[in-house]
Design a protein around this motif. Structure first.
Motif, mmCIF file in Angstrom:
data_model
loop_
_atom_site.group_PDB
_atom_site.id
_atom_site.type_symbol
_atom_site.label_atom_id
_atom_site.label_comp_id
_atom_site.label_asym_id
_atom_site.label_seq_id
_atom_site.Cartn_x
_atom_site.Cartn_y
_atom_site.Cartn_z
ATOM 1 N N GLY A 115 31.036 16.124 -37.494
ATOM 2 C CA GLY A 115 29.627 16.415 -36.815
ATOM 3 C C GLY A 115 28.625 15.441 -36.779
ATOM 4 O O GLY A 115 27.910 15.010 -35.711
ATOM 5 N N PHE A 116 28.189 14.842 -37.870
ATOM 6 C CA PHE A 116 27.386 13.477 -37.840
ATOM 7 C C PHE A 116 27.666 12.508 -36.978
ATOM 8 O O PHE A 116 26.685 12.146 -36.253
ATOM 9 C CB PHE A 116 27.368 12.800 -39.098
ATOM 10 N N LEU A 117 29.029 12.269 -37.050
ATOM 11 C CA LEU A 117 29.274 10.937 -36.100
ATOM 12 C C LEU A 117 29.390 11.401 -34.670
ATOM 13 O O LEU A 117 28.988 10.375 -33.737
ATOM 14 C CB LEU A 117 30.539 10.506 -36.397
ATOM 15 N N THR A 118 29.364 12.686 -34.355
ATOM 16 C CA THR A 118 29.187 12.844 -32.811
ATOM 17 C C THR A 118 28.008 13.572 -32.452
ATOM 18 O O THR A 118 27.844 14.177 -31.301
ATOM 19 C CB THR A 118 30.350 13.889 -32.512
ATOM 20 N N THR A 119 26.896 13.432 -33.315
ATOM 21 C CA THR A 119 25.832 13.976 -33.057
ATOM 22 C C THR A 119 24.746 13.519 -31.799
ATOM 23 O O THR A 119 24.412 14.118 -31.021
ATOM 24 C CB THR A 119 24.597 13.934 -34.219
ATOM 25 N N PRO A 120 25.005 12.110 -31.331
ATOM 26 C CA PRO A 120 24.347 11.812 -30.134
ATOM 27 C C PRO A 120 24.918 12.433 -28.941
ATOM 28 O O PRO A 120 24.190 12.582 -28.009
ATOM 29 C CB PRO A 120 24.782 10.063 -30.219
ATOM 30 N N LEU A 121 26.120 12.604 -28.904
ATOM 31 C CA LEU A 121 27.026 13.241 -27.795
ATOM 32 C C LEU A 121 26.438 14.881 -27.644
ATOM 33 O O LEU A 121 26.576 15.299 -26.692
ATOM 34 C CB LEU A 121 28.202 13.023 -28.136
ATOM 35 N N ASP A 122 26.483 15.349 -28.881
ATOM 36 C CA ASP A 122 26.002 16.844 -28.873
ATOM 37 C C ASP A 122 24.586 17.026 -28.344
ATOM 38 O O ASP A 122 24.391 17.849 -27.628
ATOM 39 C CB ASP A 122 26.025 17.231 -30.372
ATOM 40 N N TRP B 4 17.939 6.544 -22.231
ATOM 41 C CA TRP B 4 16.558 6.826 -22.196
ATOM 42 C C TRP B 4 16.138 7.494 -23.448
ATOM 43 O O TRP B 4 14.926 7.033 -23.817
ATOM 44 C CB TRP B 4 16.407 7.815 -21.025
ATOM 45 N N ASN B 5 16.822 8.299 -24.283
ATOM 46 C CA ASN B 5 16.240 8.906 -25.639
ATOM 47 C C ASN B 5 16.315 7.872 -26.586
ATOM 48 O O ASN B 5 15.272 7.874 -27.462
ATOM 49 C CB ASN B 5 17.189 10.132 -25.929
ATOM 50 N N ILE C 272 16.387 8.224 -34.519
ATOM 51 C CA ILE C 272 16.465 9.476 -35.265
ATOM 52 C C ILE C 272 15.880 10.839 -34.428
ATOM 53 O O ILE C 272 16.809 11.909 -34.082
ATOM 54 C CB ILE C 272 15.775 9.453 -36.557
ATOM 55 N N SER C 273 14.984 10.398 -33.850
ATOM 56 C CA SER C 273 14.179 11.552 -32.999
ATOM 57 C C SER C 273 14.854 11.653 -31.684
ATOM 58 O O SER C 273 14.656 12.791 -30.994
ATOM 59 C CB SER C 273 12.479 11.147 -32.771
ATOM 60 N N GLY C 274 15.708 10.639 -31.074
ATOM 61 C CA GLY C 274 16.113 10.503 -30.046
ATOM 62 C C GLY C 274 17.834 11.160 -30.095
ATOM 63 O O GLY C 274 17.865 12.105 -29.568
ATOM 64 N N LEU C 275 18.504 10.173 -30.503
ATOM 65 C CA LEU C 275 19.764 10.495 -30.550
ATOM 66 C C LEU C 275 20.440 11.236 -31.649
ATOM 67 O O LEU C 275 21.214 11.971 -31.603
ATOM 68 C CB LEU C 275 20.636 8.950 -30.786
ATOM 69 N N PHE C 276 19.870 11.365 -32.738
ATOM 70 C CA PHE C 276 20.092 12.080 -33.945
ATOM 71 C C PHE C 276 19.045 13.471 -34.140
ATOM 72 O O PHE C 276 18.960 13.968 -35.222
ATOM 73 C CB PHE C 276 20.225 11.432 -34.939
ATOM 74 N N ARG C 277 18.570 13.953 -32.892
ATOM 75 C CA ARG C 277 17.614 15.098 -33.277
ATOM 76 C C ARG C 277 18.518 16.194 -33.554
ATOM 77 O O ARG C 277 19.589 16.285 -32.899
ATOM 78 C CB ARG C 277 16.960 15.255 -31.959
ATOM 79 N N GLY C 278 18.197 17.117 -34.565
ATOM 80 C CA GLY C 278 18.990 18.098 -34.765
ATOM 81 C C GLY C 278 20.061 17.934 -35.624
ATOM 82 O O GLY C 278 21.216 18.530 -35.865
#
Length: 409
Positions: free
Chosen positions: A301-308, A352-353, A360-366
């Motif tokens: 889940g951590f490794l695929t967070t930006p895709l999520d 863009w993010n 952190i706030s863009g690719l890994f938000r949530g």
């Protein structure tokens, strides 16, 4: 793949009937207790007969544990694999129960990822979002909004997912493919096949989660559906049936690597855990089983967070205005507080993010609720999956319904 006639004895089971053995028995075949000299003692009575009442997390009696081997192994040591029917039932049940129990955390993750850009933001973090949604919108129409479409896609999707995974894994390992590669390929292909079922339900679920209840004054999402059925009708009417697969490539780009990593991690951790514990029955203890599933799901889940993040944004963004209305790549949200970016694709959104919000706030938000959800969901799913396989194996061993009647020859 084990047949009905093979002798099997998992460590844990849940049989509704007593299991009867003879004190001098050395073999149990098809539920009939035979003496050491080969005499059939299945009809004998007296004080020498013992009754064992088995529950789901109990160990089998030592007599049975010594007499029969464990049937469920996934490595190349020559042990039998569980029947495909057992895999389908255990996988479908495990995945559906886990998705239902963790739905509220998934809703929090969706809100954190999909909330409009604003300063200050509506939700600051996982715990603030959870408490705010619970207080303002409640459980059924807040934290558990979108649960109906989620469950409608979860049961058939996870059933097909586990079945495809097992078939691919067994086929590749039988052909001499390395275990890790077989696990990665099985997880990827399983998710791809299941995606045709679960992606439409994922679109409905995500929009309902972001919206919350009908006429929701607490959150601006751009949607206002009365129910799941109403959402389905409106999407098809205004956006076309193809909109049910909106963000399909982003969903695959997230879920295929996630599933591949999740299963590869879990299979590796499970194999090492069995060696580390060294139990006589060849199985894992419940705490270790839970830890293996949680760590595997959390890492994937951590490794695929930006895709999520991109999957959520692409599936929930409002349809882009025509060029006669707006020529910019941004559109104003309903509150008028900020311009909302319209993403034309996965890579456009990632770049863009990263440029405007950072890592952190863009690719890994949530990422907090994402890792929490995947870890707990994975732990629950794999524990139920393994326990159901053990249960079904015991039911076959003792001829319990629907696999037969105990004591029948």
């Amino acid at each position: 793949m084990s047949s009905h006639g093979e002798s099997i004895s998992p460590a844990r089971s849940e049989l509704g009937a007593d299991v009867t053995t003879h004190s001098s028995s050395t073999n149990i075949i098809h539920g009939i207790t035979r003496a050491a000299d080969g005499t059939d003692n299945s009809q004998s009575t007296g004080a020498s007969r013992h009754h064992y009442n088995l529950s789901i997390f109990s160990k089998l009696p030592p007599q049975l544990e010594q007499q029969t081997p464990s049937p469920i192994q996934i490595d190349r040591d020559g042990e039998q694999d569980p029947p495909y029917l057992d895999v389908l039932i255990a996988g479908g049940l495990g995945g559906t129960v886990a998705d239902f129990l963790m739905h509220s955390v998934d809703t929090v993750k969706t809100r954190l990822q999909g909330q409009p850009a604003a300063h200050p933001p509506k939700y600051y973090n996982m715990f603030h979002a959870y408490g705010t949604i619970l207080r303002e919108e409640g459980i059924a129409r807040g934290l558990y909004s979108g649960v109906a479409p989620a469950m409608s896609g979860s049961l058939p999707g996870t059933t097909l997912y586990f079945g495809t995974y097992e078939y691919t894994k067994r086929t590749l390992t039988a052909a001499g493919c390395p275990d890790t590669l077989a696990h990665l390929a099985g997880g990827s292909l399983g998710d791809f096949v299941a995606s045709f079922i679960y992606v439409p339900s994922e679109v409905l679920k995500t929009r309902m989660q972001l919206q919350g209840r009908y006429n929701n004054p607490s959150f601006v999402s751009g949607y206002n559906y009365k129910s799941t059925w109403h959402a389905l009708q409106m999407i098809i009417k205004h956006d076309g049936a193809g909109a049910l697969y909106q963000g399909y490539r982003a969903t695959l780009l997230r879920d295929v690597p996630f599933s591949a990593l999740q299963f590869a991690f879990y299979e590796k951790f499970k194999a090492e855990a069995k060696k580390w514990e060294g139990r006589a029955d060849g199985q894992m203890s419940l705490p270790v089983e839970t830890a293996c599933g949680a760590i595997a799901g959390g890492l994937a889940g951590f490794l695929t967070t930006p895709l999520d993040v991109m999957k959520t944004l692409l599936q929930t963004q409002v349809k882009r205005p025509s060029s006669s209305i707006a020529s910019s790549s941004t559109v104003s949200n309903l509150s008028g507080t900020a311009a909302q970016k319209y993403y034309v694709g996965i890579w456009d959104g990632l770049k863009w993010n990263l440029r405007h919000h950072g890592v952190i706030s863009g690719l890994f938000r949530g990422v907090g609720p994402r890792v929490s959800w995947t870890a707990l969901q994975s732990a629950i799913m794999f524990v139920i999956y393994e326990q159901m396989l053990q249960l079904q194996a015991n039911m076959r061993q003792f001829g319990h319904w629907p696999y037969g009647h105990f004591g029948s020859s």
